[in-house]
Design a protein around this motif. Sequence first.
Motif, PDB file in Angstrom:
ATOM      1  N   ARG A 895       0.823  -1.214   0.000  1.00  0.00           N
ATOM      2  CA  ARG A 895       0.000   0.000   0.000  1.00  0.00           C
ATOM      3  C   ARG A 895       0.856   1.263   0.000  1.00  0.00           C
ATOM      4  N   GLN A 896       2.014   1.205   0.640  1.00  0.00           N
ATOM      5  CA  GLN A 896       2.856   2.399   0.727  1.00  0.00           C
ATOM      6  C   GLN A 896       3.820   2.535  -0.452  1.00  0.00           C
ATOM      7  N   GLY A 897       3.572   1.746  -1.492  1.00  0.00           N
ATOM      8  CA  GLY A 897       4.252   1.980  -2.752  1.00  0.00           C
ATOM      9  C   GLY A 897       5.647   1.420  -2.866  1.00  0.00           C
ATOM     10  N   LEU A 898       6.027   0.497  -1.984  1.00  0.00           N
ATOM     11  CA  LEU A 898       7.352  -0.092  -2.111  1.00  0.00           C
ATOM     12  C   LEU A 898       7.403  -0.974  -3.351  1.00  0.00           C
ATOM     13  N   LYS A 899       8.546  -0.989  -4.000  1.00  0.00           N
ATOM     14  CA  LYS A 899       8.709  -1.822  -5.194  1.00  0.00           C
ATOM     15  C   LYS A 899       9.147  -3.232  -4.826  1.00  0.00           C
ATOM     16  N   THR A 900       9.996  -3.336  -3.830  1.00  0.00           N
ATOM     17  CA  THR A 900      10.517  -4.654  -3.444  1.00  0.00           C
ATOM     18  C   THR A 900      10.718  -4.703  -1.938  1.00  0.00           C
ATOM     19  N   THR A 901      10.801  -5.915  -1.415  1.00  0.00           N
ATOM     20  CA  THR A 901      11.293  -6.148  -0.058  1.00  0.00           C
ATOM     21  C   THR A 901      12.376  -7.211  -0.148  1.00  0.00           C
TER      22      THR A 901
END
Length: 945
Positions: A895-901
């Motif tokens: 939801r917070q727009g991160l592309k990867t973890t």
Amino acid sequence: MSPSRSSNALASDNSVVSLNQKYGQASTDLFQVRKRSGEVTTFDAERIRVAISKAFLAVEFPENSNAIIPERIHQIADQLTAQVLSVFFSRMPTGGTLDIEQIQDQVELALMRDGHQLIARAYVLYREAHALARQASKETQDQNEPEPAFEVQGENGQNWAIDRQSLIELIKPLAIGLEAVDLKEYTALIFDSLYQGIAQAELESSLLITASSLIEKEPEYDALAARLLLSQIRQRVAGTLQLTAIDADALATVKASLAIGIENKLINPQLAEFDLAKIAEAINFEADKQFSYLGLQTIFDRYLLHVNDQRIETPQLFFMRVAMGLALNEADKETRAIEFYQLLSSFDYMASTPTLFNSGTLRSQLSSCYLTTIPDHLDGIFDALKDNALLSKWAGGLGNDWTPVRALGAHIKGTNGKSQGVVPFLKVANDTAVAVNQGGKRKGAVCAYLEVWHLDIEEFLELRKNTGDDRRRTHDMNTACWVPDLFMQRLEAGQSWTLFSPDEAIDLHDLYGKAFEKRYLELEKLAEAGELRQSRQIAAKDLWRKMLGMLFETGHPWITFKDPCNLRSPQQHTGVVHSSNLCTEITLNTSDTETAVCNLGSVNLPAHLKANGDLDLEKLQRTITTAVRMLDNVVDINYYPTEKAKTSNMQHRPVGMGMMGFQDALYKKSLSWDDPKTAIFADQSMEVISYFALSASSDLAKERGVYSSYQGSLWSKGILPIDSINLLENARQPGQLQMNLTQQMDWPALREKIAEQGMRNSNLLAIAPTATISNIVGVSQSIEPSYSNLYVKSNLSGEFTVVNPWLVKALKAEGLWDEVMVNDLKYFDGSVAQIERIPAAIRAQFATAFELDSESMIVAASRRQKWIDQAQSLNLYMGQPSGQKLDEMYRSAWRQGLKTTYYLRSLGATSTEKSTVQQGSLSSVAPVAQPAICSIDNPDCEACQ
């Protein structure tokens, strides 16, 4: 509780069962005790109980040594003695000889474990007082005896003598400015271990080991160890180069180092064509003194060039060689080389490991990351595996997109048979990475990516399990799921998810956003109508649960998001991002004909803070402008192991500038992770790095020309990373994107500049793990929180005690840094959370990774992501994981727009040994279970940094 036994009856009497009987006389008879005199005597557990009781008596009845001791003290003494004995019984079940110091160490820890901090402190002070008294007595005796001297066997065949005073004089110059270093204590520890005929190498080893063993007690011993090692390095290099001293004649040193390197085909002969007098004049040998012990040992072991295991360069010669290699194509190559050298040697910025390994050498493979797409035919698959081997050989980390390979049971037209699916080929890729190490310097590593609509996804999730058919397991390969937004939307809505085989749904591979959703729905209708040979429907929540379950159990597969990577990519007009890389920070287009390449480097963030904690914008601009030029030079100088890699990199010229030392910057600013100002700082620091990087690339475009595929890019349309957020938001449903949009820099002016000048690089920003280069620089890794405040770090260079110097400084200011505090830190695994005598503000500031709310890390990452055209290696930590917490954490990341973890870290059983700082097998800091970055040099991420 009524008092009972008197102070003069500390030994067991008729009302108390003898401790030796209580714990088994047969068991305690297995042990002996070695006194300080060397005499060995029988072990008596009763003596431990007596000592503990006396400690309580001294603290609780300081004015009345004849006070009657309450029964509770006797009971506590019994319990603590049992704890001490249990340690010895568990560690030495067959018995053995215990040093008196080891026994006293365990008494200290037992007192601390049970919360008796005041008693423990008194006990420590009591021991110290007696130690000083013994030393004073020894010194008095020594005054009446001649000072012994020991013969040392020199490496050059010349022996020499050393006594206590000459040892002090030998070390004294290296301890200048280290006020906390006690030369008398340090040299006494060394002198006591000397013997006649000791080899010089063994003496030098003793100097280093002793200094490093004292780091946990006083961090300044780290600087002493580094200086000792530096002295040894310089002496050996001078001998190899046949010089009297490294810094006596810089020009002669440079010439000798280059000559032997060129002669042995290690160094590019073009380096000898530089104006070496100008180069030598710029070398600052004093800069070596800023290394930590770990950093210098890392440089020595892995980066300095050597001939027959003899180093031919010192750290400053190494940095200059790297700088010269990066300036080979510059018009004024000496001036640029010196500029690059000054940036590296200052530690304001550090190039990635492959660049440091190979710059200025005959085979200058300087790139960090390679991304490939594997086609769905045997020729292509095995060509890709060959490319993996070639790329790995020259120190590249690999990210493979395996989504096109058809699923298990899919039809094979050529043979009219059925496919074995993607898993058997992944097994081969895994074994290839193990077989082909990176230039003999570190293990190869690869990460396999698969989209979650692939019919083999459930078996893919289990690749890292330790159970099941080992022929369908890849124990050495990293894995990651490539997750489209549609899956997350189905998950949120509690809907089903359909799996397809790529041979029937291959167009999904190249689609994202609304186009992906449209085609996916069409394929679902075909499956419902029975027009597809293979498909399977599963509840989205069930697949998600299995993804998270495997992630918790095995650390894989990582969760990465396809749509943010593509919708915000500047290069949408030239292709599709099909995966990330080995460490999940690179998001570049790949295809059958194009291998994406990225070149990395990282800004040392705390080095760019002013004394008041504000960002030094002028310094940051200078650093980034030079760094972007260095990174762009890599594209042209680089040796490309495959033609597809060369074609891609020359056409798009992507680079990845990141940062390191974020946690140190927080310490410098006196911020804790849960402070709202931390997210703001993460935002602002990334914004200025992004701003100056884009500006520098645009200036390079004016000087050198725009990159080949510039026209049609988001850059060419005036859409910068902050603007591309709108593209992602428009593709999602209302409320599914929660990104902060504040900005501070003059972005309209930069848009105008880019519109006029263009861009030199298709991509500019990516935050890599930096595990190894942050060790070199001596700062915290990347954007990571502090893992522990006291631990032993294990890597290819050995084991190194790491104590948080910022914490030590804070505790010293409060008068709280002492041996009891060191013991407390060990007992609580480097955590200060439960040490109540530390002020609450300090405990909050120095909270370790597993004590933090993961949401604070996600928020900070989201604030950075809005400025980054690629991604960031974001580890997530969870001290007490649960299915619900994992679910909430990864949904929040989406939801917070991160592309990867990146890795999910959960708290394991391995921890710091519960013992004191005294020497011995039972009294040392044990290695902490470190975050396993990239599975290359566990715990170092070696592929990228």
